[in-house]
Design a protein around this motif. Structure first.
Motif, PDB file in Angstrom:
ATOM      1  N   ALA A 112     -33.889  41.522  14.193  1.00 50.53           N
ATOM      2  CA  ALA A 112     -34.813  42.398  13.473  1.00 50.53           C
ATOM      3  C   ALA A 112     -35.672  41.615  12.489  1.00 50.53           C
ATOM      4  O   ALA A 112     -35.279  40.565  11.985  1.00 50.53           O
ATOM      5  N   ARG A 113     -36.839  42.177  12.212  1.00 50.42           N
ATOM      6  CA  ARG A 113     -37.718  41.673  11.144  1.00 50.42           C
ATOM      7  C   ARG A 113     -38.084  42.844  10.243  1.00 50.42           C
ATOM      8  O   ARG A 113     -38.501  43.904  10.718  1.00 50.42           O
ATOM      9  N   LEU A 114     -37.901  42.652   8.949  1.00 49.99           N
ATOM     10  CA  LEU A 114     -38.348  43.618   7.950  1.00 49.99           C
ATOM     11  C   LEU A 114     -39.535  43.057   7.199  1.00 49.99           C
ATOM     12  O   LEU A 114     -39.639  41.841   6.996  1.00 49.99           O
TER      13      LEU A 114
ATOM     14  N   LEU B 106     -40.679  36.616  15.764  1.00 52.07           N
ATOM     15  CA  LEU B 106     -41.025  37.811  14.996  1.00 52.07           C
ATOM     16  C   LEU B 106     -41.810  37.451  13.738  1.00 52.07           C
ATOM     17  O   LEU B 106     -42.790  38.128  13.383  1.00 52.07           O
ATOM     18  N   CYS B 107     -41.402  36.386  13.060  1.00 48.06           N
ATOM     19  CA  CYS B 107     -42.117  35.967  11.848  1.00 48.06           C
ATOM     20  C   CYS B 107     -43.494  35.404  12.179  1.00 48.06           C
ATOM     21  O   CYS B 107     -44.471  35.663  11.469  1.00 48.06           O
ATOM     22  N   LEU B 108     -43.581  34.625  13.254  1.00 45.99           N
ATOM     23  CA  LEU B 108     -44.874  34.077  13.657  1.00 45.99           C
ATOM     24  C   LEU B 108     -45.851  35.191  14.034  1.00 45.99           C
ATOM     25  O   LEU B 108     -47.042  35.127  13.698  1.00 45.99           O
ATOM     26  N   LYS B 109     -45.359  36.208  14.724  1.00 44.10           N
ATOM     27  CA  LYS B 109     -46.227  37.331  15.096  1.00 44.10           C
ATOM     28  C   LYS B 109     -46.740  38.051  13.854  1.00 44.10           C
ATOM     29  O   LYS B 109     -47.898  38.494  13.811  1.00 44.10           O
ATOM     30  N   TRP B 110     -45.879  38.193  12.842  1.00 43.11           N
ATOM     31  CA  TRP B 110     -46.321  38.824  11.603  1.00 43.11           C
ATOM     32  C   TRP B 110     -47.427  37.991  10.947  1.00 43.11           C
ATOM     33  O   TRP B 110     -48.467  38.540  10.542  1.00 43.11           O
ATOM     34  N   LEU B 111     -47.222  36.700  10.837  1.00 49.76           N
ATOM     35  CA  LEU B 111     -48.243  35.837  10.232  1.00 49.76           C
ATOM     36  C   LEU B 111     -49.545  35.915  11.020  1.00 49.76           C
ATOM     37  O   LEU B 111     -50.641  35.955  10.432  1.00 49.76           O
ATOM     38  N   ASP B 112     -49.434  35.950  12.339  1.00 49.60           N
ATOM     39  CA  ASP B 112     -50.621  35.977  13.193  1.00 49.60           C
ATOM     40  C   ASP B 112     -51.443  37.239  12.979  1.00 49.60           C
ATOM     41  O   ASP B 112     -52.682  37.195  12.994  1.00 49.60           O
TER      42      ASP B 112
ATOM     43  N   LYS C  91     -52.302  26.999   9.510  1.00 46.22           N
ATOM     44  CA  LYS C  91     -53.187  26.941  10.664  1.00 46.22           C
ATOM     45  C   LYS C  91     -53.799  28.306  10.988  1.00 46.22           C
ATOM     46  O   LYS C  91     -54.819  28.386  11.675  1.00 46.22           O
ATOM     47  N   LEU C  92     -53.166  29.364  10.463  1.00 45.50           N
ATOM     48  CA  LEU C  92     -53.695  30.719  10.656  1.00 45.50           C
ATOM     49  C   LEU C  92     -54.561  31.182   9.487  1.00 45.50           C
ATOM     50  O   LEU C  92     -54.995  32.326   9.472  1.00 45.50           O
ATOM     51  N   GLY C  93     -54.780  30.296   8.509  1.00 47.73           N
ATOM     52  CA  GLY C  93     -55.739  30.622   7.459  1.00 47.73           C
ATOM     53  C   GLY C  93     -55.211  30.753   6.056  1.00 47.73           C
ATOM     54  O   GLY C  93     -55.983  31.015   5.125  1.00 47.73           O
ATOM     55  N   ALA C  94     -53.918  30.606   5.834  1.00 48.73           N
ATOM     56  CA  ALA C  94     -53.389  30.673   4.465  1.00 48.73           C
ATOM     57  C   ALA C  94     -54.010  29.573   3.618  1.00 48.73           C
ATOM     58  O   ALA C  94     -54.353  28.496   4.109  1.00 48.73           O
ATOM     59  N   GLY C  95     -54.134  29.841   2.324  1.00 48.57           N
ATOM     60  CA  GLY C  95     -54.729  28.864   1.423  1.00 48.57           C
ATOM     61  C   GLY C  95     -53.777  27.755   1.048  1.00 48.57           C
ATOM     62  O   GLY C  95     -54.185  26.605   0.831  1.00 48.57           O
TER      63      GLY C  95
ATOM     64  N   GLN D 190     -45.838  30.870  24.216  1.00 45.93           N
ATOM     65  CA  GLN D 190     -46.949  31.694  23.774  1.00 45.93           C
ATOM     66  C   GLN D 190     -46.434  32.772  22.830  1.00 45.93           C
ATOM     67  O   GLN D 190     -45.581  33.575  23.188  1.00 45.93           O
ATOM     68  N   ILE D 191     -46.943  32.778  21.610  1.00 48.30           N
ATOM     69  CA  ILE D 191     -46.561  33.773  20.616  1.00 48.30           C
ATOM     70  C   ILE D 191     -47.491  34.983  20.678  1.00 48.30           C
ATOM     71  O   ILE D 191     -47.054  36.126  20.543  1.00 48.30           O
ATOM     72  N   SER D 192     -48.778  34.714  20.878  1.00 49.44           N
ATOM     73  CA  SER D 192     -49.773  35.786  20.971  1.00 49.44           C
ATOM     74  C   SER D 192     -50.946  35.254  21.784  1.00 49.44           C
ATOM     75  O   SER D 192     -50.905  34.133  22.295  1.00 49.44           O
ATOM     76  N   ASP D 193     -52.009  36.049  21.881  1.00 50.34           N
ATOM     77  CA  ASP D 193     -53.187  35.610  22.631  1.00 50.34           C
ATOM     78  C   ASP D 193     -53.780  34.333  22.056  1.00 50.34           C
ATOM     79  O   ASP D 193     -54.350  33.518  22.802  1.00 50.34           O
TER      80      ASP D 193
END
Length: 295
Positions: A288-290, A152-158, A183-187, A112-115
């Protein structure tokens, strides 16, 4: 049936020759790994167009597998002599035979990455059928969502994708970030990697998830800029690729960088501040994620 696994520490001058010699003399398999993998001395191996791609770790370990009744000591001695090595030291252990497929699958549960975002292997039922589910099986390419940098990257995209963005995933590995972005809405989403196996795995994973992500080797990457550029690689390539990644990001676009340790944040922030307004780092388990906005 059980197997003998032998580990031999050698330098980069002989690692490949020794692995080949072991196979020629009867080893069932021989793999080369970084002797310092998982430590602060781990050596990143990467390549870009115009750079040598045939690289190996300066201090390597050759891991060879032998049958239960094989005379591993004699095979190692013969391989060592062929490579001009004297008094070669090695360690060994016995691996009991198991149902390796079932054992491997048991190690990978849904993540699970997020809700609303989950990563689910194909042999598992999706825990939440209403969530955004990425179907991804462990394979030869890096990136299944279990590593902190990928999470960390998936959470940012989400949380940050608004919908319709163009996304570049530089160092795509399994293609997970490009697939997640769509799948999260990018074109649109494009992935690039130096490893042909990663490109093949990414295309297979995109097809499995029914998304139209495109994947290329660096020399085949189409020209153009992107709304979002994600690079989940390592600190060394991030140091070298800053100008190129900045050039690939639209003015006002976003960059997301991961694969660096928390003690490397200050240095990498300083480098990328040349082109981006860098936001405070997010840290997870020492990684870390920047992220930032291009000026």
């Amino acid at each position: 049936m059980s197997y003998q696994q032998i580990t031999i520490n050698v330098n980069d001058a002989v690692a490949e020759r020794l692995a080949d010699a072991l196979m020629e003399h009867g080893a069932l398999s021989a793999a080369i790994e970084d002797a310092y993998a998982g430590t602060e001395n781990e050596q990143a191996i990467f390549g870009e167009p115009g750079m040598p791609t045939e690289q190996i770790w300066q201090q390597s370990k050759v891991i060879a597998l032998f049958g239960e009744s094989d005379d591993a000591a004699s095979i190692i001695e013969a391989a060592a002599q062929e490579c001009g090595l004297n008094d070669l030291k090695y360690t060994g252990e016995i691996l009991e035979d198991q149902d390796w497929v079932r054992l491997t699958q048991a190690q990978f549960d849904p993540i699970q990455i997020s809700d609303r975002l989950w990563i689910t292997p194909s042999w598992h039922e999706a825990p939440n059928g209403n969530a955004v589910n990425l179907q991804l099986d462990p394979g030869l390419a890096f990136g299944t969502g279990s590593h902190p940098t990928t999470r960390l990257c998936l959470k940012w995209l989400d949380t940050q994708l608004k919908g319709g963005e163009s996304v570049l995933d530089y160092g795509c590995g399994s293609g997970i970030l490009a697939i997640a972005a769509l799948k999260l809405g990018a074109g649109s989403a494009i992935g690039v990697d130096i490893d042909e196996q990663a490109i093949r795995a990414s295309k297979d994973n995109a097809a499995q998830n029914n998304v139209d992500a495109q994947f290329y080797l660096p020399d085949g990457l189409p020209q153009g800029q992107f709304d979002v550029v994600v690079a989940n690689i390592l600190a060394n390539p991030l140091r070298m690729l800053g100008e190129m990644l900045a050039a690939r990001t639209k003015q006002g676009g976003r960059i997301v960088l991961s694969g660096l340790l928390d003690e490397q944040v200050e240095e990498l922030s300083g480098i990328y501040n040349q082109w981006f307004d860098i936001e405070p780092a997010e840290i997870e388990e020492g990684w870390a994620r920047l992220s930032g906005v291009k000026r």
